[in-house]
Design an enzyme around this catalytic site. Structure first.
Site, mmCIF file in Angstrom:
data_model
loop_
_atom_site.group_PDB
_atom_site.id
_atom_site.type_symbol
_atom_site.label_atom_id
_atom_site.label_comp_id
_atom_site.label_asym_id
_atom_site.label_seq_id
_atom_site.Cartn_x
_atom_site.Cartn_y
_atom_site.Cartn_z
ATOM 1 N N LYS A 8 0.855 -1.201 0.000
ATOM 2 C CA LYS A 8 0.000 0.000 0.000
ATOM 3 C C LYS A 8 0.883 1.240 0.000
ATOM 4 O O LYS A 8 2.072 1.178 0.362
ATOM 5 C CB LYS A 8 -0.923 0.038 1.222
ATOM 6 C CG LYS A 8 -0.230 0.017 2.617
ATOM 7 C CD LYS A 8 0.223 1.368 3.151
ATOM 8 C CE LYS A 8 0.841 1.262 4.550
ATOM 9 N NZ LYS A 8 1.688 2.423 4.877
ATOM 10 N N GLY A 87 10.180 -2.216 6.444
ATOM 11 C CA GLY A 87 10.651 -0.914 6.917
ATOM 12 C C GLY A 87 10.607 0.145 5.830
ATOM 13 O O GLY A 87 11.276 1.160 5.912
ATOM 14 N N LEU A 90 5.514 0.519 3.181
ATOM 15 C CA LEU A 90 4.601 -0.024 2.173
ATOM 16 C C LEU A 90 3.691 -1.115 2.747
ATOM 17 O O LEU A 90 2.912 -1.731 2.012
ATOM 18 C CB LEU A 90 5.402 -0.573 0.983
ATOM 19 C CG LEU A 90 6.222 0.482 0.228
ATOM 20 C CD1 LEU A 90 7.150 -0.182 -0.783
ATOM 21 C CD2 LEU A 90 5.306 1.476 -0.491
ATOM 22 N N SER A 95 0.497 -6.659 5.221
ATOM 23 C CA SER A 95 -0.189 -7.271 4.087
ATOM 24 C C SER A 95 -0.028 -8.785 4.105
ATOM 25 O O SER A 95 -0.990 -9.530 3.879
ATOM 26 C CB SER A 95 0.372 -6.699 2.788
ATOM 27 O OG SER A 95 -0.143 -7.403 1.684
ATOM 28 N N ASP A 127 -2.163 -1.664 10.732
ATOM 29 C CA ASP A 127 -2.452 -1.599 9.293
ATOM 30 C C ASP A 127 -3.055 -2.892 8.748
ATOM 31 O O ASP A 127 -3.480 -2.934 7.591
ATOM 32 C CB ASP A 127 -1.166 -1.326 8.497
ATOM 33 C CG ASP A 127 -0.695 0.114 8.629
ATOM 34 O OD1 ASP A 127 -1.409 0.926 9.249
ATOM 35 O OD2 ASP A 127 0.395 0.417 8.099
HETATM 36 O O1 C5P Z 1 0.388 -1.475 15.155
HETATM 37 P P1 C5P Z 1 1.822 -1.635 14.772
HETATM 38 O O2 C5P Z 1 2.429 -2.882 15.364
HETATM 39 O O3 C5P Z 1 2.060 -1.515 13.316
HETATM 40 O O4 C5P Z 1 2.576 -0.410 15.445
HETATM 41 C C1 C5P Z 1 3.959 -0.343 15.637
HETATM 42 C C2 C5P Z 1 4.257 0.783 16.614
HETATM 43 O O5 C5P Z 1 3.954 2.045 16.028
HETATM 44 C C3 C5P Z 1 3.410 0.742 17.876
HETATM 45 O O6 C5P Z 1 4.019 -0.020 18.883
HETATM 46 C C4 C5P Z 1 3.321 2.202 18.284
HETATM 47 O O7 C5P Z 1 4.494 2.584 18.959
HETATM 48 C C5 C5P Z 1 3.309 2.913 16.952
HETATM 49 N N1 C5P Z 1 1.954 3.237 16.485
HETATM 50 C C6 C5P Z 1 1.248 4.290 17.066
HETATM 51 N N2 C5P Z 1 -0.009 4.599 16.611
HETATM 52 C C7 C5P Z 1 -0.559 3.911 15.595
HETATM 53 C C8 C5P Z 1 0.139 2.836 14.991
HETATM 54 C C9 C5P Z 1 1.391 2.531 15.461
HETATM 55 O O8 C5P Z 1 1.754 4.955 17.987
HETATM 56 N N3 C5P Z 1 -1.779 4.252 15.168
#
Ligand code: C5P
Length: 272
Positions: A8, A87, A90, A95, A127
């Site tokens: 994405k 990293g 994307l 996904s 995501d």
């Molecule tokens: O949800 P995900 O594992 O992708 O998030 C990785 C990190 O990014 C989370 O631990 C958090 O620190 C940060 N994050 C956030 N707010 C979001 C998504 C992610 O602070 N909406």
């Protein structure tokens, strides 16, 4: 069973606040694109994962394994062929997780409800719910409060510049010091049905300021995309990918040559 797991980009991404649970509230417009990984699943005696990219862990930390476990699927041997860098902003890992949930649910006829799929997806990452349906979607909350929208009505050809620099999403969020007001879904609906790429004031990413300050080369790539004729350019997610959008494939292909002298940046033509 063999499935594609699409990447994405974010056409826009506003960080609208910090929450009590440590996550951030945001407003984004997601766009699934043609760039994809391939996943194959075969029934097996135990759950396993192989991957053609030696840098990707294939143990219990991989979102594919975590997705299979969270769904409670019978054991499978999974093979992952990577094209989406991790990293890179994307959504590659997210996904892959969503594709695994969908594929295993279909393969073993688990008939998991939509609500449960969405719940499991959000546990795996903010995501992941988007990738259950893909397409073009407006999202708020952590990115899980989703409204599907029609894709941009105008023709668009994408050029992704994927620098070897990688950005950790967690660190990117930690660099956010100011919050934006959401633009509202109506503004995106209007943009999508008119000349989408002309809405530069709407299609902004709040991560650009702190990430470009840390990695100035990324800001330079955005500037060069615009110079090379992109109608719009912006960072995807928390970076490091910089996406350029062109009004047709020919001008995109021409612009791509302007980056022949740039090293350590993978160029990927994409559509959606
Ligand atoms: O949800 P995900 O594992 O992708 O998030 C990785 C990190 O990014 C989370 O631990 C958090 O620190 C940060 N994050 C956030 N707010 C979001 C998504 C992610 O602070 N909406």
């Amino acid at each position: 069973m063999k499935v594609r797991s699409h990447a994405k980009i974010n056409w826009a991404l506003r960080i609208t606040g910090r929450r009590a649970d440590g996550f951030h509230d945001l407003e984004t417009l997601f766009q699934a694109i043609s760039l994809h990984d391939d996943l194959t699943f075969e029934p097996a005696a135990r759950l396993s994962l192989t991957c053609d990219d030696p840098l990707i862990p294939v143990d219990d930390t991989n979102l594919v394994i975590r997705a299979a476990r969270a769904l409670g699927s019978p054991p499978v041997a999974i093979d992952l062929r990577k094209r989406i860098p991790s990293g890179g902003g994307l959504g590659g890992g997210s996904s892959n997780a969503a594709a695994t949930l969908m594929a295993l649910d279909a393969m073993f006829e688990l008939k998991t409800s939509r609500v449960r799929m969405h719940e499991i997806a959000l546990q795996l990452g903010s995501d992941v719910p988007f990738f259950l349906d893909g397409g073009t979607a407006y999202a708020t909350g952590r990115g899980e409060a989703l409204t599907p929208l029609a894709a941009p009505s105008s023709e668009i050809a994408l050029l992704l510049l994927i620098p070897e620099e990688r950005v950790s999403t967690r660190e990117a969020f930690a660099r956010i010091t100011r919050y934006s007001k959401p633009a509202g879904i109506a503004a995106f609906r209007t943009a999508l049905t008119t000349d989408f790429l002309a809405h530069a004031d709407l299609l902004v990413n709040d991560f650009e300021e702190p990430i470009f300050a840390m990695l100035p080369r990324l800001g330079e790539l955005k500037r060069r995309l615009l110079e090379a004729g992109a109608a719009w350019a912006g960072m995807s997610g928390s970076g490091s990918t910089i996406a350029g959008a062109f009004r047709d494939a020919r001008s995109r292909d021409e612009a791509e040559r302007a980056f022949d002298d740039v090293f350590g940046v993978r160029r990927v033509a994409a559509a959606f």
